[in-house]
Design a protein around this motif. Structure first.
Motif, PDB file in Angstrom:
ATOM      1  N   ASP A  97       1.207  -1.413   0.136  1.00 16.54           N
ATOM      2  CA  ASP A  97      -0.250  -0.012   0.344  1.00 16.54           C
ATOM      3  C   ASP A  97       0.918   1.302  -0.005  1.00 16.54           C
ATOM      4  O   ASP A  97       0.299   2.333   0.176  1.00 16.54           O
ATOM      5  CB  ASP A  97      -1.287  -0.281   1.083  1.00 16.54           C
ATOM      6  CG  ASP A  97      -2.115   0.966   1.237  1.00 16.54           C
ATOM      7  OD1 ASP A  97      -2.762   1.265  -0.064  1.00 16.54           O
ATOM      8  OD2 ASP A  97      -2.135   1.801   2.281  1.00 16.54           O
ATOM      9  N   GLN A 181      -6.637   0.470   1.784  1.00 23.84           N
ATOM     10  CA  GLN A 181      -6.676   1.298   0.041  1.00 23.84           C
ATOM     11  C   GLN A 181      -8.488   1.527   0.348  1.00 23.84           C
ATOM     12  O   GLN A 181      -8.476   2.543   0.004  1.00 23.84           O
ATOM     13  CB  GLN A 181      -7.038   0.488  -0.838  1.00 23.84           C
ATOM     14  CG  GLN A 181      -5.692  -0.017  -1.348  1.00 23.84           C
ATOM     15  CD  GLN A 181      -5.475   0.052  -2.951  1.00 23.84           C
ATOM     16  OE1 GLN A 181      -6.430  -0.528  -3.533  1.00 23.84           O
ATOM     17  NE2 GLN A 181      -4.316  -0.975  -3.578  1.00 23.84           N
ATOM     18  N   LYS A 185      -7.618   8.751   3.567  1.00 24.78           N
ATOM     19  CA  LYS A 185      -6.551   9.213   3.317  1.00 24.78           C
ATOM     20  C   LYS A 185      -6.505  10.226   4.141  1.00 24.78           C
ATOM     21  O   LYS A 185      -5.568  10.899   4.886  1.00 24.78           O
ATOM     22  CB  LYS A 185      -6.028   9.293   1.966  1.00 24.78           C
ATOM     23  CG  LYS A 185      -5.368   8.086   1.087  1.00 24.78           C
ATOM     24  CD  LYS A 185      -5.277   6.851   1.555  1.00 24.78           C
ATOM     25  CE  LYS A 185      -4.151   5.272   1.236  1.00 24.78           C
ATOM     26  NZ  LYS A 185      -3.590   5.013   1.293  1.00 24.78           N
TER      27      LYS A 185
END
Length: 293
Positions: A97, A181, A185
């Motif tokens: 990742d 994922q 973020k």
């Protein structure tokens, strides 16, 4: 407004699920019911007649030291395969990742082992650890280790754990990577701005959000260690040496097909089925409470 699908034909939904129901009944429920029936029967010496013995097959099993030893071997084997497999898979997923270059090649190489059949995986690792021509066996012997997993029970357990774990890593890796994922973020960046280090961000943000995936993989890996590792053990050690790697699923096969004890083998399969169902229920009952959805 919520959209709903309306079937004009009332029988169409049942027709669509009929193939899956047929597969489930033929390949799951029917064999399980036959095992339950066979577990209370015993055949004569010539295999021409069966007679009812009640719970005698189960009583004999729990008086057998070899069968009780298989419980210990299975508990150790399944714990090691599940723990090591999930830990390595999570580490590889976190590494993938964070990669910037070569991500596609890295992922492809990690996914490939999942296409290998369990028996083939066992044969591959058996050749690698085989005394003499084996590469890793040569390295271990050069390091001063008296290596021969065909004669040493502890070494045989190590080899089957390595082979079984390697076979399952790709499956775990795919789910862990997909879970990583899907973590926003923005949450990680906000925690970094607040001064949280990488380790703290991982345990306080990523792991709670990854817990549904982790819970699912724990259940899948426990079932895998109990059932799907038969091919690995059969091609590597055949339960030896001295029954050091004879897990429950392998003993079911050996007693049924080699020893021709159909009643005892069926009783073992019933016990194994009950154990796996009980472990799954416990995991959903207690471990799932700590999962954040």
């Amino acid at each position: 407004m919520e959209k709903r699908v309306v079937f004009q034909n009332k029988f169409l939904p049942y027709l669509l699920v009929a193939p899956q129901l047929a597969i489930t009944i033929i390949f799951f429920f029917w064999p399980a019911s036959q095992a339950i029936v066979q577990s209370v029967l015993r055949e004569d010496a010539f295999g021409t007649r069966s007679y009812f013995v009640g719970l005698e097959n189960f009583i004999i099993l729990f008086e057998d030291d070899y069968y009780l030893h298989s419980f210990q071997i299975t508990a150790l084997f399944s714990s090691l395969v599940t723990t090591i497999g999930l830990s390595l898979s999570l580490f590889l997923a976190v590494t993938a990742d964070r990669l910037v270059r070569g991500t596609t090649a890295y992922k492809t190489l990690l996914i490939w082992p999942y296409a290998v059949a369990p028996a083939v995986a066992g044969a591959l690792w058996g050749f690698v650890f085989l005394p003499g021509p084996g590469v890793l066996a040569y390295v271990l012997e050069r390091a001063g280790i008296d290596w021969n997993f065909q004669l040493n029970g502890g070494q045989a357990m190590f080899v089957v754990v390595v082979a079984a774990t390697w076979k399952q890593i790709s499956y775990n890796f795919l789910f862990f990577l997909a879970g990583l994922q899907s973590v926003p973020k923005s949450l990680i960046e906000a925690a970094a701005i607040d001064g949280a280090g990488p380790i703290r961000r991982f345990w306080t943000i990523i792991m709670p959000l990854l817990s549904p995936t982790l819970f699912f993989l724990i259940v899948v890996n426990v079932v895998y260690a109990f059932f799907d590792t038969f091919g690995v053990i059969h091609s590597l050690t055949r339960g030896g040496p001295a029954k050091a790697t004879e897990v429950l699923v392998y003993k079911v096969w050996y007693d049924g097909f080699e020893a021709q004890d159909l009643g005892g083998s069926s009783a073992q399969s019933v016990i194994l089925m009950v154990i796996v169902i009980a472990l799954t229920v416990v995991q959903f009952r207690y471990i799932e409470r700590k999962v954040h959805y």
